[in-house]
Write an enzyme that holds these catalytic residues in place. Sequence first.
Site, PDB file in Angstrom:
ATOM      1  N   ASP A  95     -17.401  29.090  -7.916  1.00 33.20           N
ATOM      2  CA  ASP A  95     -16.162  29.712  -7.462  1.00 33.20           C
ATOM      3  C   ASP A  95     -15.308  29.999  -8.685  1.00 33.20           C
ATOM      4  O   ASP A  95     -15.126  29.133  -9.557  1.00 33.20           O
ATOM      5  CB  ASP A  95     -15.408  28.788  -6.502  1.00 33.20           C
ATOM      6  CG  ASP A  95     -15.998  28.810  -5.097  1.00 33.20           C
ATOM      7  OD1 ASP A  95     -17.013  29.499  -4.892  1.00 33.20           O
ATOM      8  OD2 ASP A  95     -15.439  28.121  -4.212  1.00 33.20           O
ATOM      9  N   HIS A 244     -17.482  24.766 -10.019  1.00 35.74           N
ATOM     10  CA  HIS A 244     -16.356  25.594 -10.440  1.00 35.74           C
ATOM     11  C   HIS A 244     -16.469  25.880 -11.936  1.00 35.74           C
ATOM     12  O   HIS A 244     -16.750  24.966 -12.723  1.00 35.74           O
ATOM     13  CB  HIS A 244     -15.027  24.908 -10.119  1.00 35.74           C
ATOM     14  CG  HIS A 244     -14.698  24.912  -8.655  1.00 35.74           C
ATOM     15  ND1 HIS A 244     -15.249  24.007  -7.771  1.00 35.74           N
ATOM     16  CD2 HIS A 244     -13.901  25.733  -7.923  1.00 35.74           C
ATOM     17  CE1 HIS A 244     -14.787  24.260  -6.554  1.00 35.74           C
ATOM     18  NE2 HIS A 244     -13.978  25.300  -6.614  1.00 35.74           N
TER      19      HIS A 244
END
Length: 276
Positions: A95, A244
């Site tokens: 992400d 992430h």
Amino acid sequence: MINSENAPQKNKLIITGTPDPGALSGFAPLKKISYSVNDPANAKGLSTAKKSHSHGPASGGKAHHTVIGFQKEFEKYGAFTVDTSGEKVLYLTFDCGYEHNGLTGNILDVLQRKNVPATFFCTLDYLKTAPDFVARMINEGHIVGNHSATHPSFAEISREKMAKELENFENYLRENFGYASRFFRFPAGEYTESALQLVQSLGFVSVFWSTAYDDWDVSKIRGKDYAVDKVMSRLHNGAVILLHSVSPDNAEALSEIIDKARGEGYEFRSLTQYGS
């Protein structure tokens, strides 16, 4: 599986413009699109109860039973959180809401060196502020997924606003990178039944995850070994891994994670190969 805008395939998971060596992404701009919303008022009465995607950790090489339960729930709406084929495969996803110390470049370097495909779910702000990294993702064969324009909770906005979030992100990607994909991830993993149906109705595949840890908090730097242990201890057949790109630990640990996973017999696949 990259298809030009005029390709005859019915299921275009990834769409590109015509090749253009002078473009940042290597592709000419695509035409803008406009999404219309069927049943904007949700007259069908689909549930609008807010749900947050969370589950127990995998153990012993098997997904937590709650993950399997989610998958059964999601299949009705063409979404997925785990590959239940039983094959020893992994899907690596990141992400990307903002760039932190250029770490995405380090991650892309590792992926290129190890020949591993990944999907990067980006926000509109990321597309605008890190265009060189987005272009690298596309040029190097990764998927750029839709993570919405402004990262709102899709459990708290109208069906029309959901469509506009998807549309605004996609049009910027189309116009500036000559690229679009059919993969979407709900911001913060928050959704409703109505949201799942709306996203599917617009032709998107909602992608959740089956293993993750709190790597999004850049104030928690705990070292490469911590990241390796966290990820490796939770691997299982068919895992959709959420990481992430802002995590220094992830950037440093990624090469070792890939090597160790392969050493245990896992194969990294692209989301375009899911269900194939």
